[in-house]
Each structure stands twice: as structure tokens, then as C-alpha cells.
Design an enzyme around this catalytic site. Structure first.
Site, mmCIF file in Angstrom:
data_model
loop_
_atom_site.group_PDB
_atom_site.id
_atom_site.type_symbol
_atom_site.label_atom_id
_atom_site.label_comp_id
_atom_site.label_asym_id
_atom_site.label_seq_id
_atom_site.Cartn_x
_atom_site.Cartn_y
_atom_site.Cartn_z
ATOM 1 N N GLN A 1 0.185 -15.253 43.429
ATOM 2 C CA GLN A 1 1.239 -15.241 44.443
ATOM 3 C C GLN A 1 1.926 -16.618 44.517
ATOM 4 O O GLN A 1 1.249 -17.640 44.660
ATOM 5 C CB GLN A 1 0.643 -14.845 45.807
ATOM 6 C CG GLN A 1 1.667 -14.701 46.907
ATOM 7 C CD GLN A 1 2.675 -13.567 46.667
ATOM 8 O OE1 GLN A 1 2.317 -12.488 46.189
ATOM 9 N NE2 GLN A 1 3.914 -13.807 46.980
ATOM 10 N N ASP B 1 3.164 -9.924 36.225
ATOM 11 C CA ASP B 1 4.422 -10.474 36.725
ATOM 12 C C ASP B 1 5.359 -10.875 35.585
ATOM 13 O O ASP B 1 6.531 -11.152 35.812
ATOM 14 C CB ASP B 1 4.147 -11.718 37.599
ATOM 15 C CG ASP B 1 4.279 -11.403 39.078
ATOM 16 O OD1 ASP B 1 4.941 -10.405 39.414
ATOM 17 O OD2 ASP B 1 3.730 -12.175 39.892
ATOM 18 N N LYS C 1 1.587 -5.538 48.688
ATOM 19 C CA LYS C 1 1.162 -5.220 47.318
ATOM 20 C C LYS C 1 -0.179 -4.491 47.329
ATOM 21 O O LYS C 1 -0.366 -3.500 46.624
ATOM 22 C CB LYS C 1 1.102 -6.507 46.478
ATOM 23 C CG LYS C 1 2.493 -7.080 46.212
ATOM 24 C CD LYS C 1 2.480 -8.502 45.658
ATOM 25 C CE LYS C 1 3.909 -9.040 45.615
ATOM 26 N NZ LYS C 1 4.012 -10.426 45.164
#
Ligand code: NAP
Length: 278
Positions: A94, A117, A50
């Protein structure tokens, strides 16, 4: 006749190149912060990918690393600092978080407008209502792959295998919002094959090698393999690729299918958050 293989890497690369051009025109670089707690090896690999993608397109990225012993309160406190940091456009926590941490509490502590997200409960609710601005990256990547491959979803029978909050459920909602007739299967589904055999589109997000075999797929179906597992150090999906590709009209490989799209969509969502905050 063998089905056409969808090249997710090529589609994702094109998206990243387009994003790079968009970023080059911005007066201020967007910034993504990635919060990681612990040293889970897979998570370290994913977060590196990422950060690398951010560097490739010119987005600033920050790594906020916490020890595996970090408490829920400490993780939320870091997230809140990033929420009020005017220089940060997007925040990604994460997953998985260390044992004992309430993921819902942490994910819903991310400011709505920085939730790259799309895992915040309110963003998820908006997605369900069909009024969302941000959709979770992997399901959004699947929808993009279908679109780029010329698959019209409306009116099709779609079967989603897996009902997690990060892939299965949001993907089912996205397909539903686009007019598909959606069946969601999971570990308690009786006779999975009965459902998959009637499907025009099968999306599998489980993490079990060869869960989807050729006899479960109708001739001409579109098969999207989201699952990943390691077998003899090799990354493989949920679908018995070699045999299913002989029946499917279109199929994604693992690796090189959905995986690269997840990263491309994270960049896309970061740019959306940057734009919305402006
Ligand atoms: P997860 O939270 O473990 O969910 C797995 C789902 O599979 C659950 O809903 C579970 O049902 C269902 N399931 C388990 N065994 C089943 C069976 N025999 N038949 C039907 N359904 C079954 O996993 P996830 O986070 O959604 O990820 C799913 C897979 O996608 C994993 O392999 C992961 O590595 C991969 N993934 C890939 C990407 C990418 O970018 N390529 C991104 C995210 C995830 P229950 O809910 O009933 O337990």
C-alpha cells in the site's frame, strides 16, 4: 445535450460478480497479501475496501501491518517472506510508504509473478513494450471503462493529465498500445487547455478540483476523471462535472467512476497471478 454518465460502480460490480463465479470453480482459493506500513487514514480506508472486495468474491486476503517506524529493510524482509510463501498468489504494498523509504526498492522487491499492482520496474518495462501480463489497476480500470462504454481508442487523440508511476504514465502507455495518439501533460505543461481542446479523450489524474473546465473540452469528447480531492468533506474529482457533462459525449463521475474499477482490477490481477502461478 448532456453527456452520458459512465457508471463505474455498475461495471465494477458486474466484474466482481463474474470473478466470484470464477473463484467458486477453483479447487484452491487465491490469496492476496496486503502490506501496509503506518496508519495513514486514507491508506487504512483503501486497504479495508480491498480486503472487503476479496471477501466478497471468495479470495483469501492477509493483512501484513507494520508500524510507521518500520525501516526499508524490514518492509522488504516482509515482502520477501511473502514472495517465498507458496500460499500467497499476489502481493500489494500500500502506497504511500512512510517518509524516507525508497518506494522503488520496496516495489521491485515484490516477486514478478506476484506483482498484482504491476509496479515492479520489470513489469512496467514490459507494459512499455506492450508485452505486459499485468497492468496497474487504476489505468487498467480506465481502459476497461472505455471498452465497456463502446469507446474505440485507436486513432483517437488522447490527453492524459498527470504523469505519476501509478496512474498517468501507465495509462499513457496503455492508450498508446491501443493505437491512440497520446499527449501527456503535467505540472510543467504550458497552457494545458491548448492540449485538452484538441482531445477526443481526456483522462485527468492530478487531484486538483476544477482543473478541467468546460472551455477546455471539445464538444463530444470522452472525459475520464481519475483525480480525487476532498472539499467540505465531499469527494470530488479534477473535472468541473456539472458544466463539462453538458459538452462531453461520455463522462465519469467522482465518486462512482474510476474508483470502483481500481478495486475490480485488483481482483482481476490477483486471479491472473493465481492462474499464472498454477
Ligand atoms: P501524483 O503522484 O501526485 O501525481 C499527480 C500528477 O499531476 C503529477 O504528474 C503532476 O505533475 C500533475 N500535476 C500537478 N499539478 C498539475 C497541473 N496544475 N496541471 C497539470 N498536471 C498537474 O498523484 P497520483 O498518485 O497519480 O494520483 C492522481 C490523482 O488520482 C489523485 O487525486 C489521486 O487521489 C487519484 N487516484 C485515484 C484513484 C482511483 O482509484 N480513483 C487511484 C489512484 C489515484 P508533475 O509530475 O510534473 O509533478
Amino acid at each position: 445535450m448532456a453527456g452520458k454518465i459512465i457508471d463505474g460502480k455498475k461495471i465494477a460490480d458486474a466484474m466482481l460478480e463474474a470473478a466470484k463465479l470464477r473463484v467458486a470453480k477453483l479447487s484452491k482459493k487465491p490469496c492476496l497479501a496486503i502490506v501496509i506500513a503506518g496508519d495513514d487514514p486514507a491508506s487504512l480506508v483503501y486497504t479495508k475496501k480491498k480486503h472487503d472486495a476479496c471477501a466478497r468474491v471468495g479470495i483469501e486476503s492477509r493483512n501484513v501491518k507494520l508500524p510507521a517506524s518500520a525501516s526499508e529493510k524490514e518492509i522488504i524482509s516482509e515482502v520477501k517472506k511473502l514472495n517465498s510463501d507458496r500460499g500467497v498468489d499476489g502481493i500489494l504494498v500500500q502506497l504511500p510508504l512512510p517518509d524516507g523509504i525508497d518506494e522503488d526498492a520496496v516495489l521491485s522487491s515484490v516477486a514478478l509473478e506476484k506483482d498484482v499492482d504491476g509496479f515492479h520496474a520489470e513489469n512496467f518495462g514490459r507494459l512499455a513494450l506492450g508485452i505486459g501480463k499485468i497492468a496497474p489497476c487504476t489505468p487498467k480500470g480506465v481502459m476497461h471503462l472505455l471498452k465497456e462504454s463502446g469507446v474505440s481508442v485507436s486513432g483517437k487523440n488522447a490527453v492524459v493529465i498527470g504523469k505519476s508511476r501509478i496512474v498517468g504514465k501507465p495509462l499513457a502507455l496503455l492508450l498508446l498500445n491501443e493505437g491512440a495518439t497520446v499527449t501527456v501533460c503535467h505540472s510543467k505543461t504550458r497552457d494545458l487547455a491548448t492540449h485538452t481542446r484538441g482531445a477526443d479523450i481526456i483522462c485527468s489524474a492530478v487531484g486538483k478540483p476544477r482543473l478541467v473546465t468546460a472551455d477546455m473540452v471539445k464538444e463530444g469528447a470522452v472525459v475520464i476523471d481519475i483525480g480525487t480531492s476532498k472539499e467540505n468533506e465531499k469527494l470530488i474529482g479534477d473535472v468541473d462535472f456539472e458544466k463539462v457533462k453538458e459538452k462531453a459525449a461520455l463522462i465519469t463521475p467522482v465518486p462512482g467512476g474510476v474508483g470502483p474499477m481500481t478495486i475490480a482490477m485488483l481482483i482481476e490481477n490477483t486471479l491472473i497471478c493465481h492462474q499464472n502461478r498454477k
